[in-house]
Design an enzyme around this catalytic site. Structure first.
Site, PDB file in Angstrom:
ATOM      1  N   GLU A   1     -83.731 -69.279   4.970  1.00  0.00           N
ATOM      2  CA  GLU A   1     -84.390 -68.263   4.140  1.00  0.00           C
ATOM      3  C   GLU A   1     -84.159 -68.594   2.675  1.00  0.00           C
ATOM      4  OE1 GLU A   1     -84.956 -64.339   6.744  1.00  0.00           O
ATOM      5  OE2 GLU A   1     -82.975 -64.465   5.849  1.00  0.00           O
TER       6      GLU A   1
ATOM      7  N   GLU B   1     -65.721 -63.179  14.667  1.00  0.00           N
ATOM      8  CA  GLU B   1     -66.073 -62.787  13.307  1.00  0.00           C
ATOM      9  C   GLU B   1     -65.377 -61.449  12.996  1.00  0.00           C
ATOM     10  OE1 GLU B   1     -70.266 -62.025  12.764  1.00  0.00           O
ATOM     11  OE2 GLU B   1     -70.194 -62.803  10.731  1.00  0.00           O
TER      12      GLU B   1
ATOM     13  N   LYS C   1     -88.217 -53.371  10.871  1.00  0.00           N
ATOM     14  CA  LYS C   1     -87.311 -52.324  11.358  1.00  0.00           C
ATOM     15  C   LYS C   1     -85.950 -52.532  10.698  1.00  0.00           C
ATOM     16  CE  LYS C   1     -84.317 -52.299  14.419  1.00  0.00           C
ATOM     17  NZ  LYS C   1     -83.327 -51.593  13.580  1.00  0.00           N
ATOM     18  N   PRO C   2     -85.527 -51.606   9.837  1.00  0.00           N
ATOM     19  CA  PRO C   2     -84.224 -51.766   9.191  1.00  0.00           C
ATOM     20  C   PRO C   2     -83.101 -51.280  10.104  1.00  0.00           C
ATOM     21  CG  PRO C   2     -85.236 -49.738   8.432  1.00  0.00           C
ATOM     22  CD  PRO C   2     -86.197 -50.354   9.437  1.00  0.00           C
ATOM     23  N   ALA C   3     -81.870 -51.529   9.704  1.00  0.00           N
ATOM     24  CA  ALA C   3     -80.717 -51.063  10.481  1.00  0.00           C
ATOM     25  C   ALA C   3     -80.630 -49.539  10.420  1.00  0.00           C
ATOM     26  CB  ALA C   3     -79.443 -51.682   9.924  1.00  0.00           C
ATOM     27  N   GLU C   4     -80.120 -48.955  11.488  1.00  0.00           N
ATOM     28  CA  GLU C   4     -80.063 -47.486  11.573  1.00  0.00           C
ATOM     29  C   GLU C   4     -79.098 -46.873  10.549  1.00  0.00           C
ATOM     30  OE1 GLU C   4     -79.900 -49.751  13.885  1.00  0.00           O
ATOM     31  OE2 GLU C   4     -78.351 -49.408  15.393  1.00  0.00           O
TER      32      GLU C   4
ATOM     33  N   GLU D   1     -80.897 -65.376  11.501  1.00  0.00           N
ATOM     34  CA  GLU D   1     -79.736 -65.486  10.601  1.00  0.00           C
ATOM     35  C   GLU D   1     -78.621 -64.687  11.261  1.00  0.00           C
ATOM     36  OE1 GLU D   1     -79.449 -67.291   8.064  1.00  0.00           O
ATOM     37  OE2 GLU D   1     -81.519 -67.699   7.471  1.00  0.00           O
ATOM     38  N   LEU D   2     -77.656 -65.372  11.873  1.00  0.00           N
ATOM     39  CA  LEU D   2     -76.698 -64.678  12.736  1.00  0.00           C
ATOM     40  C   LEU D   2     -75.292 -64.692  12.136  1.00  0.00           C
ATOM     41  CD1 LEU D   2     -78.213 -66.049  16.060  1.00  0.00           C
ATOM     42  CD2 LEU D   2     -78.832 -63.994  14.785  1.00  0.00           C
TER      43      LEU D   2
ATOM     44  N   GLY E   1     -78.705 -60.486  11.847  1.00  0.00           N
ATOM     45  CA  GLY E   1     -77.758 -59.582  12.492  1.00  0.00           C
ATOM     46  C   GLY E   1     -76.771 -60.391  13.310  1.00  0.00           C
ATOM     47  N   SER E   2     -76.224 -59.744  14.326  1.00  0.00           N
ATOM     48  CA  SER E   2     -75.168 -60.396  15.109  1.00  0.00           C
ATOM     49  C   SER E   2     -75.731 -61.483  16.026  1.00  0.00           C
ATOM     50  CB  SER E   2     -74.449 -59.347  15.956  1.00  0.00           C
ATOM     51  OG  SER E   2     -75.369 -58.761  16.857  1.00  0.00           O
TER      52      SER E   2
HETATM   53  P1  ADP Z   1     -74.160 -55.314  13.519  1.00  0.00           P
HETATM   54  O1  ADP Z   1     -73.205 -55.457  14.641  1.00  0.00           O
HETATM   55  O2  ADP Z   1     -73.766 -56.029  12.306  1.00  0.00           O
HETATM   56  O3  ADP Z   1     -74.658 -53.924  13.272  1.00  0.00           O
HETATM   57  P2  ADP Z   1     -76.526 -55.892  14.966  1.00  0.00           P
HETATM   58  O4  ADP Z   1     -76.975 -57.224  15.396  1.00  0.00           O
HETATM   59  O5  ADP Z   1     -76.135 -54.890  15.998  1.00  0.00           O
HETATM   60  O6  ADP Z   1     -75.397 -56.166  13.945  1.00  0.00           O
HETATM   61  O7  ADP Z   1     -77.615 -55.199  14.051  1.00  0.00           O
HETATM   62  C1  ADP Z   1     -78.503 -55.909  13.231  1.00  0.00           C
HETATM   63  C2  ADP Z   1     -79.882 -55.343  13.412  1.00  0.00           C
HETATM   64  O8  ADP Z   1     -80.245 -55.512  14.777  1.00  0.00           O
HETATM   65  C3  ADP Z   1     -80.015 -53.850  13.118  1.00  0.00           C
HETATM   66  O9  ADP Z   1     -81.266 -53.614  12.518  1.00  0.00           O
HETATM   67  C4  ADP Z   1     -79.979 -53.234  14.500  1.00  0.00           C
HETATM   68  O10 ADP Z   1     -80.664 -52.014  14.560  1.00  0.00           O
HETATM   69  C5  ADP Z   1     -80.705 -54.283  15.285  1.00  0.00           C
HETATM   70  N1  ADP Z   1     -80.454 -54.246  16.730  1.00  0.00           N
HETATM   71  C6  ADP Z   1     -79.303 -54.012  17.378  1.00  0.00           C
HETATM   72  N2  ADP Z   1     -79.475 -54.071  18.726  1.00  0.00           N
HETATM   73  C7  ADP Z   1     -80.791 -54.368  18.914  1.00  0.00           C
HETATM   74  C8  ADP Z   1     -81.622 -54.572  20.064  1.00  0.00           C
HETATM   75  N3  ADP Z   1     -81.119 -54.508  21.298  1.00  0.00           N
HETATM   76  N4  ADP Z   1     -82.922 -54.856  19.864  1.00  0.00           N
HETATM   77  C9  ADP Z   1     -83.420 -54.945  18.627  1.00  0.00           C
HETATM   78  N5  ADP Z   1     -82.712 -54.775  17.509  1.00  0.00           N
HETATM   79  C10 ADP Z   1     -81.409 -54.487  17.636  1.00  0.00           C
END
Ligand code: ADP
Length: 473
Positions: free
Chosen positions: A454, A377, A166-169, A242-243, A220-221
């Site tokens: 990684e 951050e 699942k990529p980022a939106e 990887e946070l 991600g975060s």
């Molecule tokens: P950023 O703040 O840098 O966007 P996120 O951690 O929110 O970082 O996003 C990184 C990835 O995690 C994205 O693919 C996002 O869609 C996904 N993501 C964010 N919230 C959730 C969640 N509750 N469950 C699963 N994936 C999530």
């Protein structure tokens, strides 16, 4: 979406925008939890055949994907600039880095060795084999929208795992382009699946609770990573995380302050500061503070901000308004608490930049531990400088963070470099080096920066299970 070797269309869609000018550049299927479940089922069904193909066969497909990515480097880079914002030159570099993972793990696939172990019993032999962990679920971020995918896809596929990603939106178009490559390279149906969505939480739930998923890999975060790790815990799924980071960049007075400042200017503003290894606290020994700040300020003045498609611009937009607001809040907080502003300090809106999400490259000094920027951050183009007096003090300040991803040290003293390398509690340490990353080198953090590594030899281990055979003869 790409499930079981087929492109899935739907009337449920969401728009994708160019962060440099707000233009809509595409529309993507908005997948839901049911789609994630179907993709996992496809990955599970494909798993037995894929895991028993020879490593040589899996490797050949990764080589093909690598070649396709190299052939399409210009088009992929252009798409990345339009979707994510980074300047075209940086996007070209990222596509190369992304392709490097396909190549590296095409090679590593053939080096998944086991071992034989002597036994204390004369009638016994021990044999250790490595097996793929099974179905992998992957969640990736928008800041490196192609390389963060191949850094997970390549080792998982090389190891013999099947995967749902699942990529980022904000960056699904780059993900689709990567899966077009996998499709054309000839990976069998179900081996690699893509679920796009603008509502990640339900998909994350499915990834964490579906028993067919044996491994979750996330970039991600830290906040989201912790939630996912908790949700995956009841089934004891393996997790790689990887946070976030809060990298210290330490410049000792035996280093050339001009050279160090040039290094900071390069690494700090890369991807507009939207990198987990971006320096967040720049510690400079007091005796060289003035020449360091002068050089950095001069370099920052030369940075041209704007649409990354224009080769004159070296700094692109931030990803969205929330990111601009977060950076601005940290800068205002620092200024209110006594920081000194040398450059930037506000969003940029003139000359049409108001259509995108631009923030001026910013230099602050007199930053102190009470300020938000000292702990949170930033993920933006802000260089925050702190003066220090001695080595023990600066190592303690650098380690005073919940994060532990990257750190940087500038010194010409070999003993000091070694003490710093050993004393800093971070997973990646650049010594007079602003780019300590490569597909061949283990990337990952300590403490709240994550779990696992990684890339490198370690990267494939994350997708392998160890199996012991005791043979009585
Ligand atoms: P950023 O703040 O840098 O966007 P996120 O951690 O929110 O970082 O996003 C990184 C990835 O995690 C994205 O693919 C996002 O869609 C996904 N993501 C964010 N919230 C959730 C969640 N509750 N469950 C699963 N994936 C999530």
């Amino acid at each position: 979406m790409y499930i079981n070797g087929e492109w899935i269309q739907s009337s449920r869609r969401f728009p994708v925008f160019n962060p440099a000018n707000g233009e809509q550049i595409g529309e993507v299927v908005d997948g839901d939890r049911g789609d994630a479940s179907r993709a996992i089922a496809a990955a599970k069904a494909a798993s037995p055949a894929w895991s028993t193909q020879t490593a040589y066969e899996r490797s050949m497909l990764l080589y093909s994907a690598h070649q396709l990515m190299i052939d399409r480097r210009p088009q992929l880079a252009e798409l990345m600039t339009r979707e994510q914002g980074k300047p075209l030159k940086a996007a070209l570099n990222e596509v190369k880095y992304a392709a490097d993972f396909l190549l590296w793990f095409a090679e590593e696939a053939k080096r998944v060795y086991g071992q034989t172990i002597p036994s204390s019993r004369s009638d016994q032999r021990f044999l250790v084999q490595k097996h793929p962990v099974g179905v992998v679920a992957a969640i990736t971020p928008w800041n490196y929208p192609i390389s963060m995918l191949t850094r997970k896809l390549a080792p998982a596929l090389a190891a013999g795992c099947t995967i749902v990603l699942k990529p980022a939106e904000a960056t699904p178009l780059c993900a689709i382009a990567v899966f077009e490559i996998l499709h054309e390279a000839g990976f069998p149906p179900g081996v690699a699946n893509l679920v796009t969505t603008c509502d990640p939480a339900p998909i994350g739930e499915e990834f964490c609770t579906n028993v067919a998923v044996r491994k979750l890999t996330f970039t991600g975060s830290t906040a989201v990573g912790k939630k996912l790790a908790q949700a995956a815990a009841p089934q004891l799924k393996r997790v790689s995380m990887e946070l976030g980071g809060h990298a210290p960049f330490i410049v000792f007075d035996d280093a050339d302050p001009v050279h160090a400042a040039k290094g900071v200017a390069l690494v700090k503003f890369l991807n507009s500061g939207q990198a987990c290894i971006s320096p967040n606290r720049i510690f400079v020994q007091r005796s060289i503070l003035t020449p360091f700040l002068e050089t950095l300020q001069e370099r920052i003045r030369k940075l041209k901000v704007g649409d990354g498609m224009d080769a004159a611009n070296s700094i692109g937009p931030l990803i969205n308004q929330t990111a601009v607001d977060k950076v601005d809040r940290q800068v205002s907080d620092a200024l209110a608490m006594g920081a000194t502003l040398h450059a930037g300090g506000q969003p940029l809106t003139d000359g049409g930049l108001d259509r995108g999400f631009f923030y001026a490259p910013t230099l602050l000094s007199n930053v102190s531990a009470q300020m938000l920027i000292y702990r949170e951050e930033t993920f933006g183009p802000v260089a925050a400088v702190i003066a220090f007096d001695d080595e023990d003090e600066v190592l303690a300040m650098a380690n005073d963070t919940a994060y532990g991803l990257a750190a940087y040290v500038y010194t010409q003293n070999l003993s000091r470099a070694m003490r710093a390398f050993e004393g800093l509690q971070f997973g990646i340490i650049g010594i007079n080096d602003i780019n300590p990353t490569s597909a061949a080198a283990p990337f990952g953090g300590m403490n709240e920066s994550g779990l696992g590594r990684e890339g490198a030899r370690e990267g494939i281990e994350e997708y392998l299970e160890t199996k012991l055979g005791g043979f009585s003869i």
